[in-house]
Design a protein around this motif. Structure first.
Motif, PDB file in Angstrom:
ATOM      1  N   MET B 134     -13.232  -7.997   4.010  1.00  0.00           N
ATOM      2  CA  MET B 134     -12.007  -8.151   3.257  1.00  0.00           C
ATOM      3  C   MET B 134     -12.311  -8.010   1.779  1.00  0.00           C
ATOM      4  SD  MET B 134      -9.334  -8.449   4.640  1.00  0.00           S
ATOM      5  CE  MET B 134      -9.403  -9.401   6.132  1.00  0.00           C
ATOM      6  N   THR B 135     -11.599  -7.173   1.128  1.00  0.00           N
ATOM      7  CA  THR B 135     -11.863  -7.057  -0.289  1.00  0.00           C
ATOM      8  C   THR B 135     -11.042  -8.055  -1.084  1.00  0.00           C
ATOM      9  OG1 THR B 135     -10.502  -5.120  -0.072  1.00  0.00           O
ATOM     10  CG2 THR B 135     -12.814  -4.764  -0.492  1.00  0.00           C
ATOM     11  N   LEU B 136      -9.757  -7.938  -0.964  1.00  0.00           N
ATOM     12  CA  LEU B 136      -8.889  -8.820  -1.733  1.00  0.00           C
ATOM     13  C   LEU B 136      -7.746  -9.275  -0.851  1.00  0.00           C
ATOM     14  CD1 LEU B 136      -7.975  -7.333  -5.196  1.00  0.00           C
ATOM     15  CD2 LEU B 136      -9.036  -9.510  -4.716  1.00  0.00           C
ATOM     16  N   GLU B 137      -7.483 -10.554  -0.850  1.00  0.00           N
ATOM     17  CA  GLU B 137      -6.318 -10.983  -0.120  1.00  0.00           C
ATOM     18  C   GLU B 137      -5.082 -10.751  -0.980  1.00  0.00           C
ATOM     19  OE1 GLU B 137      -5.877 -14.726   2.491  1.00  0.00           O
ATOM     20  OE2 GLU B 137      -8.013 -14.497   2.095  1.00  0.00           O
ATOM     21  N   ALA B 138      -4.070 -10.157  -0.380  1.00  0.00           N
ATOM     22  CA  ALA B 138      -2.858  -9.878  -1.143  1.00  0.00           C
ATOM     23  C   ALA B 138      -2.109 -11.177  -1.407  1.00  0.00           C
ATOM     24  CB  ALA B 138      -1.969  -8.922  -0.354  1.00  0.00           C
ATOM     25  N   THR B 139      -1.587 -11.328  -2.616  1.00  0.00           N
ATOM     26  CA  THR B 139      -0.807 -12.516  -2.921  1.00  0.00           C
ATOM     27  C   THR B 139       0.633 -12.304  -2.482  1.00  0.00           C
ATOM     28  OG1 THR B 139      -0.048 -11.798  -5.096  1.00  0.00           O
ATOM     29  CG2 THR B 139      -2.209 -12.856  -4.993  1.00  0.00           C
ATOM     30  N   LEU B 140       1.374 -13.385  -2.519  1.00  0.00           N
ATOM     31  CA  LEU B 140       2.794 -13.308  -2.184  1.00  0.00           C
ATOM     32  C   LEU B 140       3.490 -12.253  -3.036  1.00  0.00           C
ATOM     33  CD1 LEU B 140       5.400 -14.399  -0.853  1.00  0.00           C
ATOM     34  CD2 LEU B 140       5.486 -16.109  -2.666  1.00  0.00           C
ATOM     35  N   PHE B 141       3.065 -12.146  -4.297  1.00  0.00           N
ATOM     36  CA  PHE B 141       3.771 -11.241  -5.210  1.00  0.00           C
ATOM     37  C   PHE B 141       3.406  -9.787  -4.943  1.00  0.00           C
ATOM     38  CE2 PHE B 141       2.914 -15.328  -7.372  1.00  0.00           C
ATOM     39  CZ  PHE B 141       4.158 -15.869  -7.095  1.00  0.00           C
ATOM     40  N   ASP B 142       2.180  -9.557  -4.474  1.00  0.00           N
ATOM     41  CA  ASP B 142       1.831  -8.206  -4.026  1.00  0.00           C
ATOM     42  C   ASP B 142       2.728  -7.811  -2.858  1.00  0.00           C
ATOM     43  OD1 ASP B 142      -0.493  -7.602  -5.672  1.00  0.00           O
ATOM     44  OD2 ASP B 142      -1.485  -9.214  -4.595  1.00  0.00           O
ATOM     45  N   LEU B 143       2.900  -8.781  -1.941  1.00  0.00           N
ATOM     46  CA  LEU B 143       3.719  -8.505  -0.762  1.00  0.00           C
ATOM     47  C   LEU B 143       5.169  -8.252  -1.157  1.00  0.00           C
ATOM     48  CD1 LEU B 143       2.171 -11.249   1.535  1.00  0.00           C
ATOM     49  CD2 LEU B 143       1.962  -8.782   1.869  1.00  0.00           C
ATOM     50  N   LEU B 144       5.663  -9.055  -2.092  1.00  0.00           N
ATOM     51  CA  LEU B 144       7.050  -8.877  -2.538  1.00  0.00           C
ATOM     52  C   LEU B 144       7.237  -7.508  -3.189  1.00  0.00           C
ATOM     53  CD1 LEU B 144       7.874 -12.408  -3.998  1.00  0.00           C
ATOM     54  CD2 LEU B 144       9.039 -11.307  -2.084  1.00  0.00           C
ATOM     55  N   ASP B 145       6.258  -7.130  -3.998  1.00  0.00           N
ATOM     56  CA  ASP B 145       6.331  -5.820  -4.647  1.00  0.00           C
ATOM     57  C   ASP B 145       6.371  -4.704  -3.619  1.00  0.00           C
ATOM     58  OD1 ASP B 145       6.579  -6.380  -7.257  1.00  0.00           O
ATOM     59  OD2 ASP B 145       4.537  -5.843  -7.850  1.00  0.00           O
ATOM     60  N   ALA B 146       5.488  -4.806  -2.627  1.00  0.00           N
ATOM     61  CA  ALA B 146       5.424  -3.778  -1.595  1.00  0.00           C
ATOM     62  C   ALA B 146       6.732  -3.742  -0.816  1.00  0.00           C
ATOM     63  CB  ALA B 146       4.251  -4.055  -0.648  1.00  0.00           C
ATOM     64  N   PHE B 147       7.278  -4.938  -0.581  1.00  0.00           N
ATOM     65  CA  PHE B 147       8.517  -4.994   0.185  1.00  0.00           C
ATOM     66  C   PHE B 147       9.686  -4.416  -0.609  1.00  0.00           C
ATOM     67  CE2 PHE B 147      12.277  -7.405   1.837  1.00  0.00           C
ATOM     68  CZ  PHE B 147      12.365  -6.717   3.033  1.00  0.00           C
ATOM     69  N   ARG B 148       9.664  -4.642  -1.912  1.00  0.00           N
ATOM     70  CA  ARG B 148      10.708  -4.052  -2.755  1.00  0.00           C
ATOM     71  C   ARG B 148      10.692  -2.525  -2.616  1.00  0.00           C
ATOM     72  NH1 ARG B 148      12.150  -6.486  -8.115  1.00  0.00           N
ATOM     73  NH2 ARG B 148      10.086  -7.372  -7.921  1.00  0.00           N
ATOM     74  N   GLY B 149       9.463  -1.985  -2.533  1.00  0.00           N
ATOM     75  CA  GLY B 149       9.330  -0.548  -2.330  1.00  0.00           C
ATOM     76  C   GLY B 149       9.989  -0.102  -1.033  1.00  0.00           C
ATOM     77  N   VAL B 150       9.775  -0.889   0.006  1.00  0.00           N
ATOM     78  CA  VAL B 150      10.368  -0.575   1.308  1.00  0.00           C
ATOM     79  C   VAL B 150      11.894  -0.608   1.216  1.00  0.00           C
ATOM     80  CG1 VAL B 150      10.656  -1.406   3.684  1.00  0.00           C
ATOM     81  CG2 VAL B 150       8.390  -1.389   2.635  1.00  0.00           C
ATOM     82  N   LEU B 151      12.412  -1.638   0.552  1.00  0.00           N
ATOM     83  CA  LEU B 151      13.864  -1.771   0.410  1.00  0.00           C
ATOM     84  C   LEU B 151      14.449  -0.603  -0.371  1.00  0.00           C
ATOM     85  CD1 LEU B 151      14.583  -5.546  -0.351  1.00  0.00           C
ATOM     86  CD2 LEU B 151      15.056  -4.281   1.739  1.00  0.00           C
ATOM     87  N   ASP B 152      13.743  -0.213  -1.440  1.00  0.00           N
ATOM     88  CA  ASP B 152      14.230   0.888  -2.265  1.00  0.00           C
ATOM     89  C   ASP B 152      14.330   2.171  -1.456  1.00  0.00           C
ATOM     90  OD1 ASP B 152      14.410  -0.816  -4.330  1.00  0.00           O
ATOM     91  OD2 ASP B 152      12.631  -0.111  -5.402  1.00  0.00           O
ATOM     92  N   GLN B 153      13.308   2.377  -0.631  1.00  0.00           N
ATOM     93  CA  GLN B 153      13.309   3.592   0.184  1.00  0.00           C
ATOM     94  C   GLN B 153      14.443   3.585   1.194  1.00  0.00           C
ATOM     95  OE1 GLN B 153       9.600   4.360   2.088  1.00  0.00           O
ATOM     96  NE2 GLN B 153       8.701   5.293   0.268  1.00  0.00           N
ATOM     97  N   ALA B 154      14.705   2.399   1.742  1.00  0.00           N
ATOM     98  CA  ALA B 154      15.752   2.287   2.755  1.00  0.00           C
ATOM     99  C   ALA B 154      17.103   2.670   2.157  1.00  0.00           C
ATOM    100  CB  ALA B 154      15.806   0.865   3.303  1.00  0.00           C
ATOM    101  N   GLY B 155      17.254   2.374   0.865  1.00  0.00           N
ATOM    102  CA  GLY B 155      18.496   2.758   0.210  1.00  0.00           C
ATOM    103  C   GLY B 155      19.656   1.899   0.666  1.00  0.00           C
ATOM    104  N   GLU B 156      20.817   2.156   0.074  1.00  0.00           N
ATOM    105  CA  GLU B 156      21.970   1.302   0.353  1.00  0.00           C
ATOM    106  C   GLU B 156      22.868   1.888   1.435  1.00  0.00           C
ATOM    107  OE1 GLU B 156      22.598  -1.691  -0.805  1.00  0.00           O
ATOM    108  OE2 GLU B 156      20.804  -1.694  -2.073  1.00  0.00           O
ATOM    109  N   GLU B 157      22.631   3.159   1.772  1.00  0.00           N
ATOM    110  CA  GLU B 157      23.616   3.814   2.656  1.00  0.00           C
ATOM    111  C   GLU B 157      23.552   3.304   4.101  1.00  0.00           C
ATOM    112  OE1 GLU B 157      20.263   6.921   2.530  1.00  0.00           O
ATOM    113  OE2 GLU B 157      20.970   5.194   1.410  1.00  0.00           O
TER     114      GLU B 157
END
Lengths: 206, 261
Positions: B134-157
């Motif tokens: 394991m190199t680095l454990e992701a923090t909650l905020f890394d996860l939130l950032d990554a999830f925001r990316g997922v949400l953005d891609q999903a779009g609103e439609e």
């Protein structure tokens, strides 16, 4: 007792004990001076290494104890299969380091620094015997005080608590690395400077 | 509607979030662009609220501190001086961040020491479940950032025509199923394109719950790098009560992760 006999008794004691034993205690048990025990301990240390033993003399928590050498984790973990414990979480490590540097310290004081509740984390640390209650603070409500334990020193391979580098030195070191563009703080254990850890050291392939 | 409850106590607090943002935006702690950091901070809080994460009250206290500091900077100099009775909240915040950062360095030192002696065994001491690779454990905020990316891609439609309750337990099982027989999956792989926003959220919450329960680990190859989800084997199955629900002899166990090389 002749020196050879003292060495054997010492080796036996340090094998049997499940906690580091200090020089004073060893010298009382064996009936030799602390200087003699110390010198025999050094003999034992070089002896173990000369005969290529898998054991080594460990100096931790102001005491001596036999411990395994590096490189046998693969088999030891198989022996203990489902009983391995977890490495400490980031929040546990931070709380532990606050206690280590500011002990004795109350929960409220820890939370003041971390800016977040630490009840659950303190429980974990107590369960793992890394911290203990060290009395009460003589202030309003007489809150509990927390301090580190010998087990903490052992797990982090420290002789005594003052062997930890000062926070100021740590901050300077981090600053220096930062200015050199190296990763800091969040650097993984055994990270960049150690190179990639050999994952299967001594591990048979088949 | 009862929110899905994911306890964040084991994750990070508001100071961690600030330090995370400062590092991500490459800011100087002693000279934080207050307006920018307040914006970033509120955006993160907003996402946590949207996810119905049980947020510690401290997060909101910090938000109001930031807004207070920001308001002060907007005041003309004289007004500022007149008001300058109490301590300067900005200086106080910087001092707190610097102080906290010291202990983060100390925690990193302890982690290194723990890692270095992970294979030195003593009598009556259980071995550590080490994550060597394991190199680095992701923090909650890394996860939130990554999830925001997922949400953005999903779009609103993505219109949610059918309101369907998705149990957290079901998503937890799906993530574990996905990991069956693999060492790890990419963070994005636990989400699929046809998932509606609500389903994405529940999936993310299920992931947080699995991390909290130490059934999986989210790790990064480097700071702000991509996140992979690793199944925790063996040690995770051991229960204090000795109950072992695992079927024996299925594939290699005991090692949590393999290096990806």
């Amino acid at each position: 007792m002749d020196r050879e006999k003292v060495r054997k008794v010492l080796e036996c004691l340090l094998f049997v004990t499940n906690r580091p034993v200090g020089l004073l205690e060893l010298s009382e048990i064996i009936g030799e001076t602390q200087e003699d025990v110390q010198s025999v301990a050094e003999d034992l240390e070089s002896d173990l290494s000369a005969r290529g033993s898998a054991l080594q003399l460990s100096r931790v928590a102001e005491g001596f104890q036999l411990a395994s050498r590096d490189g046998f984790g693969y088999w030891v973990k198989k022996l203990f299969k489902d009983q391995t414990t977890f490495r400490l979480s980031q929040s546990a490590l931070e709380t532990l380091s606050i206690i280590a540097y500011k002990q004795p310290i109350t929960r409220a004081e820890i939370e003041e620094i971390r800016g977040v509740e630490v009840i659950g984390v303190l429980e974990t640390l107590s369960e793992r015997k890394l911290v203990k209650i060290a009395g009460r603070k003589e202030s309003v409500g007489r809150p509990l005080l927390y301090a580190t334990t010998p087990e903490f020193l052992r797990q982090f391979q420290l002789w005594k608590i003052s062997d930890l580098p000062s926070l100021e030195d740590l901050a300077k070191e981090a600053e220096r690395k930062r200015s050199e563009g190296e990763p800091v703080a969040a650097e993984p254990p055994g990270g960049s400077d150690a190179g990639p850890p050999a994952p299967a050291e001594g591990e048979p392939r088949a | 509607m009862k929110p899905y409850s994911v306890n964040l106590e084991l994750f990070e607090g508001p100071l961690d979030l600030l330090l995370y943002l400062i590092k991500r935006e490459d800011m100087d702690i002693r000279d934080i662009p207050i307006s920018q950091i307040t914006g970033e901070y509120l955006a993160a809080i907003h996402l946590m609220k949207e996810l119905n994460l049980e947020m510690a009250g401290e997060f909101l206290v910090m938000a109001s501190t930031l807004l207070q500091i920001k308001a002060r900077t907007l005041l003309p100099k004289e007004a500022e001086r007149e008001e300058d009775e109490g301590p300067d909240p900005r200086a106080e915040l910087v001092a707190r961040l610097l102080e906290y950062q010291k202990y983060k360095e100390a925690a990193a030192l302890l982690a290194r020491r723990e890692f270095d002696s992970r294979e030195v065994y003593y009598r009556n001491v259980l071995p550590l479940f080490a994550q060597e690779d394991m190199t680095l454990e992701a923090t909650l905020f890394d996860l939130l950032d990554a999830f925001r990316g997922v949400l953005d891609q999903a779009g609103e439609e993505v219109k949610e025509l059918i309101y369907e309750e998705i149990p957290l337990e079901q998503k937890i099982r799906e993530i574990l199923d996905l990991l069956e027989g693999q060492n790890c999956v990419h963070f994005n792989a636990i989400f699929t394109a046809r998932m509606a926003r609500r389903e994405l959220v529940v999936t993310f919450l299920a992931l947080l719950e699995l991390i909290r329960l130490k059934q999986v680990i989210a790790a990064q190859t480097d700071l702000f790098g991509e996140i992979r989800i690793y199944r925790v084997l063996a040690a995770a199955e051991s229960r204090p009560d000795g109950g072992d629900a695992e079927t024996p002899g299925e594939g290699p166990r005991g090692r949590s992760v393999e290096s990806d090389g």
